[in-house]
Design a protein around this motif. Structure first.
Motif, PDB file in Angstrom:
ATOM      1  N   ALA A 113      -6.127 -27.747  10.491  1.00 37.68           N
ATOM      2  CA  ALA A 113      -7.310 -28.611  10.629  1.00 37.68           C
ATOM      3  C   ALA A 113      -6.894 -30.066  10.417  1.00 37.68           C
ATOM      4  N   ARG A 114      -6.106 -30.312   9.382  1.00 43.63           N
ATOM      5  CA  ARG A 114      -5.669 -31.684   9.103  1.00 43.63           C
ATOM      6  C   ARG A 114      -4.554 -32.123  10.041  1.00 43.63           C
ATOM      7  N   GLY A 115      -3.637 -31.215  10.333  1.00 45.52           N
ATOM      8  CA  GLY A 115      -2.452 -31.574  11.107  1.00 45.52           C
ATOM      9  C   GLY A 115      -2.737 -31.804  12.582  1.00 45.52           C
ATOM     10  N   LEU A 116      -3.483 -30.908  13.201  1.00 47.06           N
ATOM     11  CA  LEU A 116      -3.690 -31.006  14.651  1.00 47.06           C
ATOM     12  C   LEU A 116      -4.878 -31.889  15.001  1.00 47.06           C
ATOM     13  N   GLY A 117      -5.815 -32.052  14.046  1.00 44.43           N
ATOM     14  CA  GLY A 117      -6.996 -32.884  14.293  1.00 44.43           C
ATOM     15  C   GLY A 117      -8.233 -32.032  14.471  1.00 44.43           C
ATOM     16  N   GLU A 118      -9.290 -32.381  13.712  1.00 40.76           N
ATOM     17  CA  GLU A 118     -10.541 -31.601  13.747  1.00 40.76           C
ATOM     18  C   GLU A 118     -11.171 -31.577  15.135  1.00 40.76           C
ATOM     19  N   ALA A 119     -10.926 -32.648  15.922  1.00 35.89           N
ATOM     20  CA  ALA A 119     -11.608 -32.760  17.217  1.00 35.89           C
ATOM     21  C   ALA A 119     -10.797 -32.174  18.370  1.00 35.89           C
ATOM     22  N   THR A 120      -9.718 -31.469  18.065  1.00 32.66           N
ATOM     23  CA  THR A 120      -8.932 -30.880  19.163  1.00 32.66           C
ATOM     24  C   THR A 120      -9.544 -29.534  19.555  1.00 32.66           C
ATOM     25  N   LEU A 129     -19.543 -38.123  34.116  1.00 29.99           N
ATOM     26  CA  LEU A 129     -18.596 -37.280  33.365  1.00 29.99           C
ATOM     27  C   LEU A 129     -19.064 -35.825  33.242  1.00 29.99           C
ATOM     28  N   CYS A 130     -18.112 -34.920  33.139  1.00 19.37           N
ATOM     29  CA  CYS A 130     -18.446 -33.502  32.950  1.00 19.37           C
ATOM     30  C   CYS A 130     -18.936 -33.289  31.506  1.00 19.37           C
ATOM     31  N   PRO A 131     -19.636 -32.182  31.234  1.00 17.85           N
ATOM     32  CA  PRO A 131     -20.192 -31.971  29.882  1.00 17.85           C
ATOM     33  C   PRO A 131     -19.119 -32.010  28.791  1.00 17.85           C
ATOM     34  N   ASP A 132     -17.922 -31.460  29.094  1.00 23.27           N
ATOM     35  CA  ASP A 132     -16.841 -31.482  28.095  1.00 23.27           C
ATOM     36  C   ASP A 132     -16.456 -32.909  27.744  1.00 23.27           C
ATOM     37  N   CYS A 133     -16.334 -33.744  28.762  1.00 18.95           N
ATOM     38  CA  CYS A 133     -15.908 -35.129  28.519  1.00 18.95           C
ATOM     39  C   CYS A 133     -17.009 -35.928  27.829  1.00 18.95           C
ATOM     40  N   LEU A 134     -18.259 -35.599  28.103  1.00 20.16           N
ATOM     41  CA  LEU A 134     -19.361 -36.273  27.393  1.00 20.16           C
ATOM     42  C   LEU A 134     -19.223 -36.037  25.900  1.00 20.16           C
ATOM     43  N   ASP A 151     -17.228 -39.465  22.155  1.00 27.41           N
ATOM     44  CA  ASP A 151     -17.301 -40.033  20.803  1.00 27.41           C
ATOM     45  C   ASP A 151     -16.104 -39.630  19.948  1.00 27.41           C
ATOM     46  N   ARG A 152     -15.711 -38.358  20.082  1.00 29.22           N
ATOM     47  CA  ARG A 152     -14.729 -37.830  19.131  1.00 29.22           C
ATOM     48  C   ARG A 152     -13.281 -38.027  19.565  1.00 29.22           C
ATOM     49  N   ASN A 153     -13.022 -37.936  20.843  1.00 29.72           N
ATOM     50  CA  ASN A 153     -11.637 -37.939  21.312  1.00 29.72           C
ATOM     51  C   ASN A 153     -11.566 -38.465  22.761  1.00 29.72           C
ATOM     52  N   PRO A 154     -11.951 -39.751  22.969  1.00 26.89           N
ATOM     53  CA  PRO A 154     -12.095 -40.248  24.350  1.00 26.89           C
ATOM     54  C   PRO A 154     -10.804 -40.180  25.172  1.00 26.89           C
ATOM     55  N   LEU A 155      -9.641 -40.230  24.504  1.00 30.24           N
ATOM     56  CA  LEU A 155      -8.378 -40.205  25.263  1.00 30.24           C
ATOM     57  C   LEU A 155      -8.213 -38.909  26.060  1.00 30.24           C
ATOM     58  N   ARG A 156      -8.814 -37.819  25.529  1.00 34.83           N
ATOM     59  CA  ARG A 156      -8.699 -36.541  26.228  1.00 34.83           C
ATOM     60  C   ARG A 156      -9.356 -36.554  27.609  1.00 34.83           C
ATOM     61  N   VAL A 157     -10.302 -37.502  27.821  1.00 34.76           N
ATOM     62  CA  VAL A 157     -10.950 -37.607  29.128  1.00 34.76           C
ATOM     63  C   VAL A 157      -9.891 -37.920  30.197  1.00 34.76           C
ATOM     64  N   LEU A 158      -8.831 -38.607  29.772  1.00 33.58           N
ATOM     65  CA  LEU A 158      -7.781 -39.004  30.718  1.00 33.58           C
ATOM     66  C   LEU A 158      -7.113 -37.807  31.377  1.00 33.58           C
ATOM     67  N   ASP A 159      -6.989 -36.683  30.661  1.00 35.32           N
ATOM     68  CA  ASP A 159      -6.320 -35.553  31.314  1.00 35.32           C
ATOM     69  C   ASP A 159      -7.294 -34.430  31.682  1.00 35.32           C
ATOM     70  N   CYS A 160      -8.575 -34.788  31.831  1.00 34.51           N
ATOM     71  CA  CYS A 160      -9.552 -33.811  32.322  1.00 34.51           C
ATOM     72  C   CYS A 160      -9.240 -33.520  33.790  1.00 34.51           C
ATOM     73  N   PRO A 203       0.628 -42.213  32.980  1.00 35.10           N
ATOM     74  CA  PRO A 203      -0.181 -42.834  31.915  1.00 35.10           C
ATOM     75  C   PRO A 203      -1.393 -41.992  31.501  1.00 35.10           C
ATOM     76  N   ARG A 204      -1.655 -40.893  32.232  1.00 37.10           N
ATOM     77  CA  ARG A 204      -2.772 -40.008  31.849  1.00 37.10           C
ATOM     78  C   ARG A 204      -2.344 -38.937  30.864  1.00 37.10           C
ATOM     79  N   LEU A 205      -1.052 -38.832  30.611  1.00 37.92           N
ATOM     80  CA  LEU A 205      -0.549 -37.731  29.782  1.00 37.92           C
ATOM     81  C   LEU A 205      -0.858 -37.989  28.302  1.00 37.92           C
ATOM     82  N   VAL A 206      -1.950 -37.373  27.814  1.00 37.23           N
ATOM     83  CA  VAL A 206      -2.342 -37.637  26.422  1.00 37.23           C
ATOM     84  C   VAL A 206      -2.121 -36.432  25.508  1.00 37.23           C
ATOM     85  N   ARG A 207      -1.963 -35.227  26.071  1.00 31.23           N
ATOM     86  CA  ARG A 207      -1.723 -34.017  25.282  1.00 31.23           C
ATOM     87  C   ARG A 207      -2.944 -33.612  24.463  1.00 31.23           C
ATOM     88  N   GLY A 208      -2.955 -32.362  24.049  1.00 27.51           N
ATOM     89  CA  GLY A 208      -4.155 -31.811  23.420  1.00 27.51           C
ATOM     90  C   GLY A 208      -4.169 -31.824  21.905  1.00 27.51           C
TER      91      GLY A 208
END
Ligand code: HAM
Length: 413
Positions: A52-59, A191-196, A200-209, A254-259
């Motif tokens: 939870a702490r290491g990988l990130g709560e919002a992953t 935006l798709c529902p996942d990206c919406l 707030d929590r992890n906007p960078l992930r939208v880059l690799d949607c 530049p879209r490669l943000v990883r999960g």
């Protein structure tokens, strides 16, 4: 009574496949030896808090993919969804990093994620995980990328494309994050529902949607690498120059943000065109803040994990590898020959030869058929004539040559 089946997303690795696994694992160990990486076997279960702490709560992993349970003592524990966090925990807990000397580690084994199973995606899967602790140099980033490339190429997967990016650091990334959030916020409706949710929590992930609409929105948005601070820029140049000097091909993405949330600076992924939708055979990057966020000292880290199922799936399409075959098949043609054949098999196996045999007498035709099916190089025949002369007939199944050898002449084999 109903039969009991395996749990969904958990697969048996059958005898017809396990030799490929060994080949891949042997190659991993060979590379580790050549690059001077040592094996650290971390437990499969860790405290839930570590992930939870290491990988990130919002992953995605922490939000919805972990196999978490409460043990009988009431502790919350999780089947490891990846190996990096466990290795960092071990490095801190066992105080493994000596200052000024990078610690090079690898780990092989099963990981668990509650994902929707599909081709190349399982709930239990296996990784080769490679990590280096204690060295901030871009040469280390390049070293692990080269190790990964060699691992894939030497196994025969030479169609892989290495994608490379820099995620910046806690100094420069917030500015990009702000600009990106503003850009995405202005085009929320597309935006798709996942990206919406990610907004707030992890906007960078939208880059690799993968959704086309989301890709269209980010296509004309800010670009991560334009926001790198001079130190991150210099680090990135160090990595790319080293790779270029070696002639290692890569594609800047530049879209490669990883999960996973722990990355800073370098990120990379290896993709194979043989794999369809789940094309990433490996991914990794630098995670300089992770040790500290898990309560340890400020130890930089960089590494990757390769997914062995996907690797093997791709390998099975290139058909460069073949299963190991027996050196000899012992064809026992008469009941009386069983004892001498058993003794011969024992002696040949003790010499290190691979010997297949069936401990029942059969016709020559059926035994030759069996030897052929097994792919044995030679058949050793033991019938009444051979038994009387204390010898065996050896037939080379390739050249079809046939000759007699004394049963006492073990050196010949
Ligand atoms: P990851 O990208 O989550 O990174 O996983 C690495 C690789 O594991 C993927 O590229 C894929 O080949 C394989 N993989 C992941 N999930 C599955 C699945 N459900 N089924 C089959 N294969 C899968 C990490 O795990 C990081 N710990 C990598 C790392 C190490 N970064 C720094 N050091």
């Amino acid at each position: 009574m109903t039969t009991i089946t395996a749990v969904r997303g958990f697969k048996d690795i059958l005898p017809s496949e396990s030799w490929i696994w060994r080949l891949v694992e042997d190659k991993a160990r060979d590379l580790a030896r050549r690059f001077d990486y040592q094996e650290l076997r971390v437990p499969i279960l860790e405290r839930t808090e570590l992930f939870a702490r290491g990988l990130g709560e919002a992953t995605d992993i922490v939000e919805k993919e972990m196999y978490t349970l409460e043990d009988r003592g009431g502790d919350k524990i999780t089947l490891r969804p990846e190996a990096t966090a466990g290795l960092v925990r071990a490095v801190i807990e066992r105080n493994l990093v000596e200052s000024g000397r990078p610690l090079r580690l690898f780990c092989l084994g099963p990981m668990f994620r509650y994902e929707r199973p599909q081709k190349g995606r399982q709930r239990q899967f296996h990784q080769l995980d490679v990590e280096v602790f204690g060295d901030p140099s871009p040469y280390i980033d390049a070293e692990v990328i080269v190790l990964l490339r060699d691992f894939l190429f030497e196994l025969g997967l030479n169609d892989v494309v290495m994608r490379l990016n820099s995620l910046g650091c806690p100094k420069c990334r917030p500015t990009f994050r702000e600009k990106l959030t503003a850009h995405l916020g202005a085009r929320k409706s597309e935006l798709c529902p996942d990206c919406l949710r990610r907004l707030d929590r992890n906007p960078l992930r939208v880059l690799d949607c993968k959704a086309e609409a989301c890709q269209a929105v980010t296509a004309d948005g800010p670009i991560l690498t334009d926001f790198l601070c001079p130190e991150c820029q210099e680090h990135m140049t160090g990595v790319t120059t080293t790779l270029k000097d070696l002639g290692l091909d890569y594609v800047l993405d530049p879209r490669l943000v990883r999960g996973l949330d722990y990355y800073a600076r370098t990120t990379f992924e290896a993709h194979s065109s043989l794999l369809g939708a789940q094309s990433a055979v490996a991914g990794g990057g630098r995670y300089d803040g992770l040790c500290q966020s898990l309560g340890g000292p400020d130890i930089p880290g960089v590494g990757f994990a390769a997914g062995l199922e996907r690797l093997i799936l791709a390998l099975s399409q290139t058909q460069t590898a073949t299963a190991p075959k027996p050196d000899y098949y012992l064809a026992v043609l008469t009941q009386e020959a069983l004892g001498p054949a058993f003794g011969l098999a024992y002696k040949l196996r003790s010499k290190g030869l691979a010997v297949a045999a069936d401990w029942a007498a059969g016709s020559l035709k059926s035994r030759l058929k069996r030897a052929d099916r097994l792919g044995a190089a030679k058949v050793v025949m033991l019938g009444p004539d051979e038994l009387a002369a204390n010898e065996v007939t050896v037939r080379d199944l390739g050249s079809k040559e046939q000759f007699k050898i004394s049963l006492t002449n073990i050196e010949w084999f």
